[in-house]
Design a protein around this motif. Structure first.
Motif, PDB file in Angstrom:
ATOM      1  N   THR A 238       4.088 -16.659 -10.613  1.00  0.00           N
ATOM      2  CA  THR A 238       3.547 -15.723  -9.615  1.00  0.00           C
ATOM      3  C   THR A 238       2.158 -15.256  -9.990  1.00  0.00           C
ATOM      4  O   THR A 238       1.246 -15.196  -9.150  1.00  0.00           O
ATOM      5  CB  THR A 238       4.486 -14.508  -9.463  1.00  0.00           C
ATOM      6  OG1 THR A 238       5.785 -14.946  -9.080  1.00  0.00           O
ATOM      7  CG2 THR A 238       3.951 -13.532  -8.423  1.00  0.00           C
ATOM      8  N   TYR A 239       1.973 -14.911 -11.241  1.00  0.00           N
ATOM      9  CA  TYR A 239       0.673 -14.428 -11.709  1.00  0.00           C
ATOM     10  C   TYR A 239      -0.414 -15.469 -11.465  1.00  0.00           C
ATOM     11  O   TYR A 239      -1.499 -15.155 -10.959  1.00  0.00           O
ATOM     12  CB  TYR A 239       0.740 -14.073 -13.192  1.00  0.00           C
ATOM     13  CG  TYR A 239      -0.557 -13.532 -13.755  1.00  0.00           C
ATOM     14  CD1 TYR A 239      -0.777 -12.164 -13.858  1.00  0.00           C
ATOM     15  CD2 TYR A 239      -1.575 -14.390 -14.187  1.00  0.00           C
ATOM     16  CE1 TYR A 239      -1.964 -11.667 -14.361  1.00  0.00           C
ATOM     17  CE2 TYR A 239      -2.765 -13.906 -14.694  1.00  0.00           C
ATOM     18  CZ  TYR A 239      -2.961 -12.541 -14.777  1.00  0.00           C
ATOM     19  OH  TYR A 239      -4.158 -12.047 -15.270  1.00  0.00           O
ATOM     20  N   ASP A 240      -0.127 -16.715 -11.816  1.00  0.00           N
ATOM     21  CA  ASP A 240      -1.138 -17.764 -11.687  1.00  0.00           C
ATOM     22  C   ASP A 240      -1.543 -17.996 -10.230  1.00  0.00           C
ATOM     23  O   ASP A 240      -2.708 -18.293  -9.938  1.00  0.00           O
ATOM     24  CB  ASP A 240      -0.624 -19.063 -12.298  1.00  0.00           C
ATOM     25  CG  ASP A 240      -0.521 -18.990 -13.815  1.00  0.00           C
ATOM     26  OD1 ASP A 240      -1.178 -18.116 -14.410  1.00  0.00           O
ATOM     27  OD2 ASP A 240       0.229 -19.798 -14.406  1.00  0.00           O
ATOM     28  N   LYS A 241      -0.583 -17.849  -9.314  1.00  0.00           N
ATOM     29  CA  LYS A 241      -0.901 -18.003  -7.892  1.00  0.00           C
ATOM     30  C   LYS A 241      -1.839 -16.907  -7.418  1.00  0.00           C
ATOM     31  O   LYS A 241      -2.783 -17.163  -6.656  1.00  0.00           O
ATOM     32  CB  LYS A 241       0.396 -17.993  -7.070  1.00  0.00           C
ATOM     33  CG  LYS A 241       1.258 -19.232  -7.247  1.00  0.00           C
ATOM     34  CD  LYS A 241       2.535 -19.135  -6.428  1.00  0.00           C
ATOM     35  CE  LYS A 241       3.415 -20.360  -6.637  1.00  0.00           C
ATOM     36  NZ  LYS A 241       4.705 -20.250  -5.892  1.00  0.00           N
ATOM     37  N   ILE A 242      -1.592 -15.678  -7.868  1.00  0.00           N
ATOM     38  CA  ILE A 242      -2.474 -14.563  -7.497  1.00  0.00           C
ATOM     39  C   ILE A 242      -3.841 -14.756  -8.139  1.00  0.00           C
ATOM     40  O   ILE A 242      -4.888 -14.579  -7.495  1.00  0.00           O
ATOM     41  CB  ILE A 242      -1.846 -13.220  -7.927  1.00  0.00           C
ATOM     42  CG1 ILE A 242      -0.532 -12.977  -7.181  1.00  0.00           C
ATOM     43  CG2 ILE A 242      -2.822 -12.069  -7.683  1.00  0.00           C
ATOM     44  CD1 ILE A 242       0.259 -11.794  -7.702  1.00  0.00           C
ATOM     45  N   ASN A 243      -3.857 -15.120  -9.412  1.00  0.00           N
ATOM     46  CA  ASN A 243      -5.102 -15.374 -10.132  1.00  0.00           C
ATOM     47  C   ASN A 243      -5.972 -16.386  -9.382  1.00  0.00           C
ATOM     48  O   ASN A 243      -7.191 -16.191  -9.199  1.00  0.00           O
ATOM     49  CB  ASN A 243      -4.753 -15.894 -11.530  1.00  0.00           C
ATOM     50  CG  ASN A 243      -5.937 -15.961 -12.490  1.00  0.00           C
ATOM     51  OD1 ASN A 243      -5.843 -15.549 -13.637  1.00  0.00           O
ATOM     52  ND2 ASN A 243      -7.070 -16.504 -12.053  1.00  0.00           N
ATOM     53  N   ALA A 244      -5.355 -17.480  -8.926  1.00  0.00           N
ATOM     54  CA  ALA A 244      -6.091 -18.566  -8.265  1.00  0.00           C
ATOM     55  C   ALA A 244      -6.711 -18.136  -6.941  1.00  0.00           C
ATOM     56  O   ALA A 244      -7.699 -18.727  -6.491  1.00  0.00           O
ATOM     57  CB  ALA A 244      -5.170 -19.755  -8.048  1.00  0.00           C
ATOM     58  N   LYS A 245      -6.147 -17.121  -6.297  1.00  0.00           N
ATOM     59  CA  LYS A 245      -6.707 -16.619  -5.038  1.00  0.00           C
ATOM     60  C   LYS A 245      -8.066 -15.957  -5.251  1.00  0.00           C
ATOM     61  O   LYS A 245      -8.904 -15.927  -4.351  1.00  0.00           O
ATOM     62  CB  LYS A 245      -5.758 -15.607  -4.396  1.00  0.00           C
ATOM     63  CG  LYS A 245      -4.515 -16.194  -3.785  1.00  0.00           C
ATOM     64  CD  LYS A 245      -3.620 -15.113  -3.204  1.00  0.00           C
ATOM     65  CE  LYS A 245      -4.314 -14.320  -2.102  1.00  0.00           C
ATOM     66  NZ  LYS A 245      -3.407 -13.313  -1.492  1.00  0.00           N
ATOM     67  N   TYR A 246      -8.283 -15.423  -6.452  1.00  0.00           N
ATOM     68  CA  TYR A 246      -9.478 -14.619  -6.698  1.00  0.00           C
ATOM     69  C   TYR A 246     -10.474 -15.259  -7.664  1.00  0.00           C
ATOM     70  O   TYR A 246     -11.683 -14.998  -7.565  1.00  0.00           O
ATOM     71  CB  TYR A 246      -9.066 -13.239  -7.241  1.00  0.00           C
ATOM     72  CG  TYR A 246      -8.318 -12.408  -6.235  1.00  0.00           C
ATOM     73  CD1 TYR A 246      -8.994 -11.598  -5.325  1.00  0.00           C
ATOM     74  CD2 TYR A 246      -6.930 -12.453  -6.166  1.00  0.00           C
ATOM     75  CE1 TYR A 246      -8.305 -10.841  -4.387  1.00  0.00           C
ATOM     76  CE2 TYR A 246      -6.230 -11.699  -5.225  1.00  0.00           C
ATOM     77  CZ  TYR A 246      -6.927 -10.908  -4.344  1.00  0.00           C
ATOM     78  OH  TYR A 246      -6.233 -10.167  -3.401  1.00  0.00           O
ATOM     79  N   PHE A 247      -9.987 -16.087  -8.588  1.00  0.00           N
ATOM     80  CA  PHE A 247     -10.870 -16.613  -9.629  1.00  0.00           C
ATOM     81  C   PHE A 247     -10.581 -18.091  -9.884  1.00  0.00           C
ATOM     82  O   PHE A 247      -9.415 -18.501  -9.873  1.00  0.00           O
ATOM     83  CB  PHE A 247     -10.684 -15.820 -10.936  1.00  0.00           C
ATOM     84  CG  PHE A 247     -10.807 -14.337 -10.749  1.00  0.00           C
ATOM     85  CD1 PHE A 247     -12.037 -13.751 -10.539  1.00  0.00           C
ATOM     86  CD2 PHE A 247      -9.672 -13.531 -10.764  1.00  0.00           C
ATOM     87  CE1 PHE A 247     -12.149 -12.386 -10.335  1.00  0.00           C
ATOM     88  CE2 PHE A 247      -9.769 -12.167 -10.569  1.00  0.00           C
ATOM     89  CZ  PHE A 247     -11.014 -11.590 -10.352  1.00  0.00           C
ATOM     90  N   PRO A 248     -11.614 -18.877 -10.173  1.00  0.00           N
ATOM     91  CA  PRO A 248     -11.423 -20.307 -10.446  1.00  0.00           C
ATOM     92  C   PRO A 248     -11.050 -20.585 -11.897  1.00  0.00           C
ATOM     93  O   PRO A 248     -11.092 -21.719 -12.346  1.00  0.00           O
ATOM     94  CB  PRO A 248     -12.802 -20.894 -10.107  1.00  0.00           C
ATOM     95  CG  PRO A 248     -13.747 -19.789 -10.446  1.00  0.00           C
ATOM     96  CD  PRO A 248     -13.039 -18.515 -10.084  1.00  0.00           C
ATOM     97  N   PHE A 249     -10.686 -19.552 -12.647  1.00  0.00           N
ATOM     98  CA  PHE A 249     -10.303 -19.680 -14.047  1.00  0.00           C
ATOM     99  C   PHE A 249      -9.285 -18.580 -14.354  1.00  0.00           C
ATOM    100  O   PHE A 249      -9.185 -17.576 -13.633  1.00  0.00           O
ATOM    101  CB  PHE A 249     -11.521 -19.551 -14.971  1.00  0.00           C
ATOM    102  CG  PHE A 249     -12.402 -18.379 -14.627  1.00  0.00           C
ATOM    103  CD1 PHE A 249     -12.115 -17.101 -15.068  1.00  0.00           C
ATOM    104  CD2 PHE A 249     -13.531 -18.555 -13.814  1.00  0.00           C
ATOM    105  CE1 PHE A 249     -12.914 -16.021 -14.730  1.00  0.00           C
ATOM    106  CE2 PHE A 249     -14.342 -17.487 -13.468  1.00  0.00           C
ATOM    107  CZ  PHE A 249     -14.023 -16.215 -13.924  1.00  0.00           C
ATOM    108  N   SER A 250      -8.525 -18.752 -15.423  1.00  0.00           N
ATOM    109  CA  SER A 250      -7.497 -17.769 -15.765  1.00  0.00           C
ATOM    110  C   SER A 250      -8.114 -16.540 -16.400  1.00  0.00           C
ATOM    111  O   SER A 250      -8.987 -16.633 -17.279  1.00  0.00           O
ATOM    112  CB  SER A 250      -6.483 -18.385 -16.731  1.00  0.00           C
ATOM    113  OG  SER A 250      -5.535 -17.407 -17.133  1.00  0.00           O
TER     114      SER A 250
END
Length: 254
Positions: A238-250
């Motif tokens: 879930t975290y990674d999906k939200i992260n990807a919406k806003y930033f092109p890196f973790s």
């Protein structure tokens, strides 16, 4: 009398062993955000709050099977309002610092971002050490780790502090300050806008201890439940999906 005392001690020991004293299960959590720090938290044209902080908070609430309500609170009032019991947790890109830990507690970090300087491209600034920036006018949002860093280490500079990051950005564009000091991720987002087109990151990034959810010191059970939920939403994707919406890196902090 001795029998009564021994019985009481035995009962307390049994409670400790069996877990009879349970941590509070938080099923209703009131959450506050500043609402003025895009892309992490903002109030949209539809008057609804959104952003990375908000989506992470909602995912945490879903993991905890808790009903959460959100409130917008100005930045300087977040910690006082939390302590006054107006809400239970802060999800508002609040950096974890030793100074803040004197008055509130934090969950484990849910993202990391260094502090960075932004200046006009035409200034061609390379060195951002305190010695090199003597005489420069530097802006930052008040009550942030960036503000503290400037006030403690950049005494030779003219430090100007503002209630919101938007005001800092506007004064940089207008030329009222020479540069600004900001959390790098929202700074990156601003550089992509029309206002930020003529500006760039300069100098060396300064590391931080990450960003966590703020809670009252008495609510260690809520702190621990939020921390466990943050780990869980990272593990299930879930975290990674939200992260990807806003930033092109973790931006995850281990």
């Amino acid at each position: 009398m001795r029998i009564v005392k021994q019985a009481a001690i035995a009962a307390l020991a049994l409670m400790a062993v069996t877990g009879a004293v349970q941590a509070k299960e938080w099923k209703n959590i009131r959450i506050a955000v500043e609402g003025a720090f895009p892309p992490f938290n903002y109030v949209g044209a539809d008057n609804q709050i959104g952003g990375f902080d908000v989506e992470i908070a909602k995912a945490v609430c879903n993991q905890l099977k808790a009903e959460c309500t959100f409130a917008v609170q100005d930045w300087d009032g977040l910690i006082p309002a939390l302590q006054a019991g107006k809400f239970d947790a802060i999800f508002s890109s609040m950096s974890i610092t030793d100074e803040r830990k004197k008055v509130i507690d934090f969950s484990r970090p849910y993202y990391q971002s260094p502090s960075s300087f932004i200046a006009p491209k035409s200034a061609a600034i390379k060195d951002t050490s305190p010695e090199s920036l003597k005489g420069k006018t530097i802006g930052a949002q008040s009550s942030t780790v960036q503000a503290t860093e400037l006030e403690e280490k950049y005494k030779g500079s003219d430090v100007k502090l503002y209630p919101t990051q938007d005001e800092v950005n506007l004064d940089l564009v207008s030329g009222r300050i020479d540069m600004l000091f900001v959390d790098k991720l929202p700074g990156l987002d601003w550089l992509k806008t029309a206002d930020g087109a003529n500006f760039e990151f300069v100098g060396t990034d300064l590391p931080t201890d990450g960003v966590g959810a703020g809670v009252r010191q008495a609510d260690s059970d809520l702190r621990d439940q939020i921390s466990a939920a943050i780990v869980a939403i990272k593990a299930d994707g879930t975290y990674d999906k939200i992260n990807a919406k806003y930033f092109p890196f973790s931006i995850w902090k281990d």
